[in-house]
Write a protein that holds these residues in place. Structure first.
Motif, PDB file in Angstrom:
ATOM      1  N   LEU A   1       0.851  -1.172   0.000  1.00  0.00           N
ATOM      2  CA  LEU A   1       0.000   0.000   0.000  1.00  0.00           C
ATOM      3  C   LEU A   1       0.897   1.236   0.000  1.00  0.00           C
ATOM      4  CD1 LEU A   1      -2.745  -0.878   2.660  1.00  0.00           C
ATOM      5  CD2 LEU A   1      -3.063  -0.704   0.182  1.00  0.00           C
ATOM      6  N   LEU A   2       0.576   2.200  -0.859  1.00  0.00           N
ATOM      7  CA  LEU A   2       1.239   3.495  -0.871  1.00  0.00           C
ATOM      8  C   LEU A   2       0.237   4.507  -0.336  1.00  0.00           C
ATOM      9  CD1 LEU A   2       3.634   5.332  -1.657  1.00  0.00           C
ATOM     10  CD2 LEU A   2       2.600   5.534  -3.930  1.00  0.00           C
ATOM     11  N   ILE A   3       0.602   5.183   0.748  1.00  0.00           N
ATOM     12  CA  ILE A   3      -0.338   6.032   1.481  1.00  0.00           C
ATOM     13  C   ILE A   3       0.129   7.477   1.381  1.00  0.00           C
ATOM     14  CG2 ILE A   3      -1.365   6.481   3.737  1.00  0.00           C
ATOM     15  CD1 ILE A   3      -0.509   3.439   4.305  1.00  0.00           C
ATOM     16  N   GLU A   4      -0.710   8.343   0.817  1.00  0.00           N
ATOM     17  CA  GLU A   4      -0.364   9.741   0.562  1.00  0.00           C
ATOM     18  C   GLU A   4      -1.425  10.642   1.191  1.00  0.00           C
ATOM     19  OE1 GLU A   4       0.566  13.455  -0.482  1.00  0.00           O
ATOM     20  OE2 GLU A   4       1.940  11.755  -0.601  1.00  0.00           O
ATOM     21  N   ARG A   5      -0.984  11.640   1.934  1.00  0.00           N
ATOM     22  CA  ARG A   5      -1.932  12.523   2.618  1.00  0.00           C
ATOM     23  C   ARG A   5      -2.610  13.503   1.666  1.00  0.00           C
ATOM     24  NH1 ARG A   5       0.873  16.609   6.767  1.00  0.00           N
ATOM     25  NH2 ARG A   5      -1.333  17.150   6.929  1.00  0.00           N
ATOM     26  N   GLY A   6      -1.956  13.836   0.545  1.00  0.00           N
ATOM     27  CA  GLY A   6      -2.550  14.759  -0.413  1.00  0.00           C
ATOM     28  C   GLY A   6      -3.594  14.096  -1.285  1.00  0.00           C
ATOM     29  N   ASP A   7      -4.209  14.921  -2.123  1.00  0.00           N
ATOM     30  CA  ASP A   7      -5.237  14.394  -3.022  1.00  0.00           C
ATOM     31  C   ASP A   7      -4.650  13.556  -4.151  1.00  0.00           C
ATOM     32  OD1 ASP A   7      -7.230  15.645  -1.554  1.00  0.00           O
ATOM     33  OD2 ASP A   7      -7.140  17.478  -2.753  1.00  0.00           O
ATOM     34  N   ALA A   8      -3.386  13.757  -4.438  1.00  0.00           N
ATOM     35  CA  ALA A   8      -2.719  12.999  -5.497  1.00  0.00           C
ATOM     36  C   ALA A   8      -1.265  12.804  -5.103  1.00  0.00           C
ATOM     37  CB  ALA A   8      -2.810  13.729  -6.836  1.00  0.00           C
ATOM     38  N   PRO A   9      -0.637  11.716  -5.536  1.00  0.00           N
ATOM     39  CA  PRO A   9       0.788  11.535  -5.252  1.00  0.00           C
ATOM     40  C   PRO A   9       1.619  12.552  -6.027  1.00  0.00           C
ATOM     41  CG  PRO A   9       0.030   9.860  -6.779  1.00  0.00           C
ATOM     42  CD  PRO A   9      -1.194  10.611  -6.332  1.00  0.00           C
ATOM     43  N   GLY A  10       2.777  12.870  -5.479  1.00  0.00           N
ATOM     44  CA  GLY A  10       3.700  13.741  -6.184  1.00  0.00           C
ATOM     45  C   GLY A  10       3.594  15.207  -5.865  1.00  0.00           C
ATOM     46  N   GLY A  11       2.476  15.641  -5.302  1.00  0.00           N
ATOM     47  CA  GLY A  11       2.336  17.053  -4.966  1.00  0.00           C
ATOM     48  C   GLY A  11       2.357  17.937  -6.200  1.00  0.00           C
ATOM     49  N   ASN A  12       3.046  19.056  -6.126  1.00  0.00           N
ATOM     50  CA  ASN A  12       3.146  20.027  -7.220  1.00  0.00           C
ATOM     51  C   ASN A  12       4.627  20.255  -7.504  1.00  0.00           C
ATOM     52  OD1 ASN A  12       2.627  22.112  -9.077  1.00  0.00           O
ATOM     53  ND2 ASN A  12       2.595  23.660  -7.468  1.00  0.00           N
ATOM     54  N   HIS A  13       5.208  19.378  -8.323  1.00  0.00           N
ATOM     55  CA  HIS A  13       6.663  19.405  -8.521  1.00  0.00           C
ATOM     56  C   HIS A  13       7.031  19.096  -9.959  1.00  0.00           C
ATOM     57  CE1 HIS A  13       7.615  19.631  -4.254  1.00  0.00           C
ATOM     58  NE2 HIS A  13       6.784  18.634  -4.026  1.00  0.00           N
ATOM     59  N   ILE A  14       8.230  19.528 -10.317  1.00  0.00           N
ATOM     60  CA  ILE A  14       8.912  19.070 -11.521  1.00  0.00           C
ATOM     61  C   ILE A  14      10.255  18.512 -11.068  1.00  0.00           C
ATOM     62  CG2 ILE A  14       9.975  19.744 -13.709  1.00  0.00           C
ATOM     63  CD1 ILE A  14       7.910  22.043 -13.797  1.00  0.00           C
ATOM     64  N   TRP A  15      10.543  17.273 -11.427  1.00  0.00           N
ATOM     65  CA  TRP A  15      11.842  16.664 -11.132  1.00  0.00           C
ATOM     66  C   TRP A  15      12.551  16.457 -12.466  1.00  0.00           C
ATOM     67  CZ3 TRP A  15       7.309  14.159  -9.243  1.00  0.00           C
ATOM     68  CH2 TRP A  15       7.067  14.335  -7.871  1.00  0.00           C
ATOM     69  N   SER A  16      13.778  16.904 -12.555  1.00  0.00           N
ATOM     70  CA  SER A  16      14.514  16.778 -13.805  1.00  0.00           C
ATOM     71  C   SER A  16      15.796  15.997 -13.598  1.00  0.00           C
ATOM     72  CB  SER A  16      14.832  18.167 -14.382  1.00  0.00           C
ATOM     73  OG  SER A  16      13.635  18.866 -14.699  1.00  0.00           O
ATOM     74  N   PHE A  17      16.292  15.400 -14.681  1.00  0.00           N
ATOM     75  CA  PHE A  17      17.520  14.624 -14.573  1.00  0.00           C
ATOM     76  C   PHE A  17      18.233  14.565 -15.911  1.00  0.00           C
ATOM     77  CE2 PHE A  17      14.258  11.587 -15.747  1.00  0.00           C
ATOM     78  CZ  PHE A  17      14.876  10.664 -16.574  1.00  0.00           C
ATOM     79  N   PHE A  18      19.554  14.426 -15.843  1.00  0.00           N
ATOM     80  CA  PHE A  18      20.387  14.219 -17.017  1.00  0.00           C
ATOM     81  C   PHE A  18      20.369  12.737 -17.377  1.00  0.00           C
ATOM     82  CE2 PHE A  18      22.201  17.754 -14.562  1.00  0.00           C
ATOM     83  CZ  PHE A  18      22.194  18.762 -15.515  1.00  0.00           C
ATOM     84  N   ASP A  19      20.619  12.431 -18.637  1.00  0.00           N
ATOM     85  CA  ASP A  19      20.595  11.031 -19.059  1.00  0.00           C
ATOM     86  C   ASP A  19      21.530  10.160 -18.227  1.00  0.00           C
ATOM     87  OD1 ASP A  19      18.639  11.207 -20.969  1.00  0.00           O
ATOM     88  OD2 ASP A  19      19.905  10.579 -22.643  1.00  0.00           O
ATOM     89  N   GLY A  20      22.701  10.683 -17.895  1.00  0.00           N
ATOM     90  CA  GLY A  20      23.670   9.883 -17.168  1.00  0.00           C
ATOM     91  C   GLY A  20      23.355   9.675 -15.701  1.00  0.00           C
ATOM     92  N   ASP A  21      22.299  10.328 -15.193  1.00  0.00           N
ATOM     93  CA  ASP A  21      21.946  10.172 -13.779  1.00  0.00           C
ATOM     94  C   ASP A  21      21.358   8.805 -13.473  1.00  0.00           C
ATOM     95  OD1 ASP A  21      22.723  12.764 -13.307  1.00  0.00           O
ATOM     96  OD2 ASP A  21      20.700  13.591 -13.347  1.00  0.00           O
ATOM     97  N   VAL A  22      20.747   8.190 -14.467  1.00  0.00           N
ATOM     98  CA  VAL A  22      20.080   6.901 -14.288  1.00  0.00           C
ATOM     99  C   VAL A  22      20.749   5.897 -15.201  1.00  0.00           C
ATOM    100  CG1 VAL A  22      17.898   5.646 -14.488  1.00  0.00           C
ATOM    101  CG2 VAL A  22      17.899   8.027 -13.690  1.00  0.00           C
ATOM    102  N   ALA A  23      21.236   4.795 -14.640  1.00  0.00           N
ATOM    103  CA  ALA A  23      21.902   3.765 -15.429  1.00  0.00           C
ATOM    104  C   ALA A  23      20.957   3.225 -16.505  1.00  0.00           C
ATOM    105  CB  ALA A  23      22.370   2.635 -14.524  1.00  0.00           C
ATOM    106  N   ALA A  24      21.532   2.851 -17.647  1.00  0.00           N
ATOM    107  CA  ALA A  24      20.711   2.405 -18.782  1.00  0.00           C
ATOM    108  C   ALA A  24      19.791   1.257 -18.384  1.00  0.00           C
ATOM    109  CB  ALA A  24      21.617   2.003 -19.938  1.00  0.00           C
TER     110      ALA A  24
END
Length: 382
Positions: A35-58
């Motif tokens: 179970l994933l339990i979130e107090r807000g109306d939707a998961p993630g809130g109000n955000h933008i998360w960004s990443f470079f290609d090399g941040d995550v292994a292929a």
């Protein structure tokens, strides 16, 4: 309605860390009930998360690929007084809307939203509505813990997505435009061109204090847009304050007496110098999927403690930034850094700097006075 629910794993907090952990487990451990339990109306809130290609292994990219709302394969740019540099590494952004849609699609009724948690224990969660969730393990991913245990500077920001009357002319993300007036520490503008007419403009500060005057930053963003000739209307707004950790005590931040497993920022799993958490959230989610639930509190704390030790170099850089560099001159540290090899810059953001990288970042003509730097390292800012 029964006042008791049961699952193998209850994840508290539907932000980036909790959501990615749930997605990884749903894919790799379908035998587990979660179970994933979130107090807000939707998961993630109000955000933008960004990443470079090399941040995550292929081999790990599959976890975040469905969440990407915008991608720039042509790379990104930085701007400092006197020069601009285009770098080749592709850039990606995850929006909380895309994040929430994917989580709902994958998890279905395993996602509980609008639910307040009033108490946690290693094997149960008590909800404000009186229900209890019994679980083999509980994972606390609710955001920052006790920040008084840490020595912090602050990265704070307000961002607006602007819909322009005419094409804005920005072809690739600008990670830092530091040609703006330097106020309240190191200031820069962050630009994400979502389409020809829509651009996300964020006014960001590396500051000594967490105080955020949202209205003043709204006005500065409007002034920046006007100076660029953009006739625009704001269609989205967000703001935030992130810790930039340059010291403190891990054992105070996560006391050994706390018996509940942790994830994400609550576990200290972020790049200390940048506050950047997505690479660590991906790595943690996939690590978690390989762990037995028995003994999870001790295992997650050991994982986070190892990460804290590995982050010592980045905390040292933070001490120099906030303790040795006068606030109006902090931009010089970033300007010099962005003159280095693009692969080194990429490894830095991913929190994977090699020994050679670390030496290279510190060698050469220093952007802060040596005496100030040494005094700061010996007597770090509070």
């Amino acid at each position: 309605m029964s006042n008791e629910m049961h699952c193998d794993l209850a994840i508290i907090g539907g932000g980036l860390a909790g959501g990615l952990a749930a997605l990884a487990l749903a894919a790799l451990r379908p035998d587990l009930s979660l179970l994933l339990i979130e107090r807000g109306d939707a998961p993630g809130g109000n955000h933008i998360w960004s990443f470079f290609d090399g941040d995550v292994a292929a081999q790990d990219r599959w976890l975040v690929e469905p969440l990407i709302a915008h991608r720039w394969p042509q790379g990104h740019a930085v701007i400092f007084p006197g020069y601009r540099r285009d770098l080749p590494t592709p850039y990606n952004s995850v929006t909380s809307v895309a994040f929430a849609v994917h989580l709902r699609s994958v998890l279905g009724d395993r996602l509980l939203t609008g639910v307040d948690v009033v108490a946690l224990a290693p094997d149960r969660v008590t909800l404000a509505d009186g229900r209890t969730i019994r679980a083999q393990a509980v994972l606390d991913a609710r955001g920052p813990g006790d920040l008084s245990a840490l020595h912090c500077g602050w990265q704070k920001f307000v961002g607006h997505a602007l819909r322009c009357d005419a094409p804005h002319g920005v072809e690739r993300p600008v990670i830092m435009d530091a040609s703006v007036d330097q106020l309240d520490g190191y200031r820069f503008i962050y630009l994400l061109p979502w389409d020809d007419h829509t651009i996300f403009v964020e006014d960001t500060y590396y500051s000594d204090t967490p105080d955020l005057d949202g209205a003043a930053l709204d006005d500065r963003i409007a002034a920046y847009a006007a100076a660029r000739g953009w006739r625009a209307q704001s269609v989205h707004r967000e703001q935030g304050v992130l810790p930039v950790v340059h010291g403190g005590e891990f054992d105070r931040y996560w006391p050994a007496s706390d018996p509940v497993a942790r994830a994400g920022v609550r576990a200290g799993l972020f790049q200390p110098m940048t506050g950047y958490s997505l690479p660590d959230a991906v790595r943690f989610a996939l690590w978690l999927a390989r762990q037995p639930l028995d003994g999870l509190p001790a295992a997650t704390r050991a994982h986070a403690r190892a990460h804290w030790r590995q982050g010592g170099y980045y905390r040292m850089l933070g001490k120099m930034l906030f303790g040795a560099a006068p606030p109006p001159e902090r931009w010089r540290i970033f300007s010099r850094f962005y003159g280095l090899d693009p692969a080194l810059i990429q490894r830095f953001y991913a929190g994977r700097s090699t020994l050679a990288d670390r030496i290279r970042i510190l060698c050469g003509k220093p952007p802060v006075p040596i005496r100030s730097a040494m005094r700061t390292l010996l007597n770090p800012p509070g």
